[in-house]
Design a protein around this motif. Structure first.
Motif, PDB file in Angstrom:
ATOM      1  N   ASN A 103       1.214   4.100  -3.120  1.00 50.43           N
ATOM      2  CA  ASN A 103       0.878   5.497  -2.852  1.00 50.43           C
ATOM      3  C   ASN A 103       2.102   6.406  -2.781  1.00 50.43           C
ATOM      4  OD1 ASN A 103      -2.192   5.710  -2.276  1.00 50.43           O
ATOM      5  ND2 ASN A 103      -1.533   3.772  -1.405  1.00 50.43           N
ATOM      6  N   ILE A 122       4.869   6.312  -0.971  1.00 45.60           N
ATOM      7  CA  ILE A 122       5.417   6.627   0.347  1.00 45.60           C
ATOM      8  C   ILE A 122       6.536   5.637   0.647  1.00 45.60           C
ATOM      9  CG2 ILE A 122       4.916   6.836   2.805  1.00 45.60           C
ATOM     10  CD1 ILE A 122       1.967   7.372   1.950  1.00 45.60           C
ATOM     11  N   ILE A 153      -3.707  -2.257   5.460  1.00 50.00           N
ATOM     12  CA  ILE A 153      -2.318  -2.377   5.899  1.00 50.00           C
ATOM     13  C   ILE A 153      -2.027  -3.648   6.691  1.00 50.00           C
ATOM     14  CG2 ILE A 153      -1.969   0.118   5.866  1.00 50.00           C
ATOM     15  CD1 ILE A 153      -2.131   0.078   8.942  1.00 50.00           C
ATOM     16  N   LEU A 182       8.908   7.618   6.065  1.00 46.41           N
ATOM     17  CA  LEU A 182       8.203   7.305   7.306  1.00 46.41           C
ATOM     18  C   LEU A 182       9.013   7.745   8.518  1.00 46.41           C
ATOM     19  CD1 LEU A 182       6.660   3.752   6.728  1.00 46.41           C
ATOM     20  CD2 LEU A 182       5.481   5.961   6.740  1.00 46.41           C
ATOM     21  N   ILE A 202       0.328   5.734  10.727  1.00 44.66           N
ATOM     22  CA  ILE A 202       0.457   5.288   9.336  1.00 44.66           C
ATOM     23  C   ILE A 202      -0.829   5.541   8.565  1.00 44.66           C
ATOM     24  CG2 ILE A 202       0.713   3.247   7.860  1.00 44.66           C
ATOM     25  CD1 ILE A 202       2.743   2.232   9.994  1.00 44.66           C
ATOM     26  N   THR A 228       0.830  -1.207   0.000  1.00 41.27           N
ATOM     27  CA  THR A 228       0.000   0.000   0.000  1.00 41.27           C
ATOM     28  C   THR A 228       0.864   1.258   0.000  1.00 41.27           C
ATOM     29  OG1 THR A 228      -1.785  -1.164   1.151  1.00 41.27           O
ATOM     30  CG2 THR A 228      -1.821   1.241   1.246  1.00 41.27           C
ATOM     31  N   LEU A 229       1.923   1.251   0.806  1.00 38.59           N
ATOM     32  CA  LEU A 229       2.834   2.395   0.820  1.00 38.59           C
ATOM     33  C   LEU A 229       3.458   2.612  -0.554  1.00 38.59           C
ATOM     34  CD1 LEU A 229       4.680   1.834   4.231  1.00 38.59           C
ATOM     35  CD2 LEU A 229       3.022   3.645   3.702  1.00 38.59           C
ATOM     36  N   LYS A 230       3.912   1.536  -1.167  1.00 39.05           N
ATOM     37  CA  LYS A 230       4.554   1.626  -2.484  1.00 39.05           C
ATOM     38  C   LYS A 230       3.583   2.173  -3.528  1.00 39.05           C
ATOM     39  CE  LYS A 230       7.171  -1.121  -5.782  1.00 39.05           C
ATOM     40  NZ  LYS A 230       7.723  -2.447  -6.093  1.00 39.05           N
ATOM     41  N   GLN A 271       9.758   3.994   2.943  1.00 35.67           N
ATOM     42  CA  GLN A 271      10.104   3.737   4.337  1.00 35.67           C
ATOM     43  C   GLN A 271      10.983   4.866   4.860  1.00 35.67           C
ATOM     44  OE1 GLN A 271      11.505  -0.302   5.040  1.00 35.67           O
ATOM     45  NE2 GLN A 271      10.377  -0.953   3.213  1.00 35.67           N
ATOM     46  N   LEU A 307      -1.400   7.890   5.235  1.00 33.91           N
ATOM     47  CA  LEU A 307      -2.053   7.439   4.000  1.00 33.91           C
ATOM     48  C   LEU A 307      -3.248   8.325   3.655  1.00 33.91           C
ATOM     49  CD1 LEU A 307      -1.854   3.594   4.531  1.00 33.91           C
ATOM     50  CD2 LEU A 307      -0.771   4.883   2.685  1.00 33.91           C
TER      51      LEU A 307
END
Length: 74
Positions: free
Chosen positions: A14, A16, A62, A21, A49, A10-12, A18, A53
């Motif tokens: 969007n 975002i 997540i 973070l 987190i 999900t981070l990738k 690490q 998002l």
């Protein structure tokens, strides 16, 4: 067991990293490592987190729950 594999996808998706973070949003490297290893983290970390998002994301985006076979057999 709660797995956080979905988090990193999900981070990738969007954009975002690490790196952002912990440098931009204040999540410690130790917490990120705990998430990578599917270890326990605080609800504060999960809340942070999800706020990063933004609106429209939930814990289902997540994390994934899978019952432990040892505990379900008891």
């Amino acid at each position: 067991m709660i797995k956080f594999d979905k988090l990193f996808q999900t981070l990738k998706e969007n954009g975002i990293s690490q790196y952002s973070l912990y440098t931009k949003h204040g999540i410690s490297r130790a917490q990120i490592q705990r998430l990578k290893n599917n270890e326990s983290v605080t609800t504060h970390t999960l809340d942070t987190i999800l706020n990063i998002l933004g609106e429209g994301f939930s814990l289902n985006d997540i994390a994934e729950f899978t019952p432990d076979t040892e505990q379900t057999e008891k």
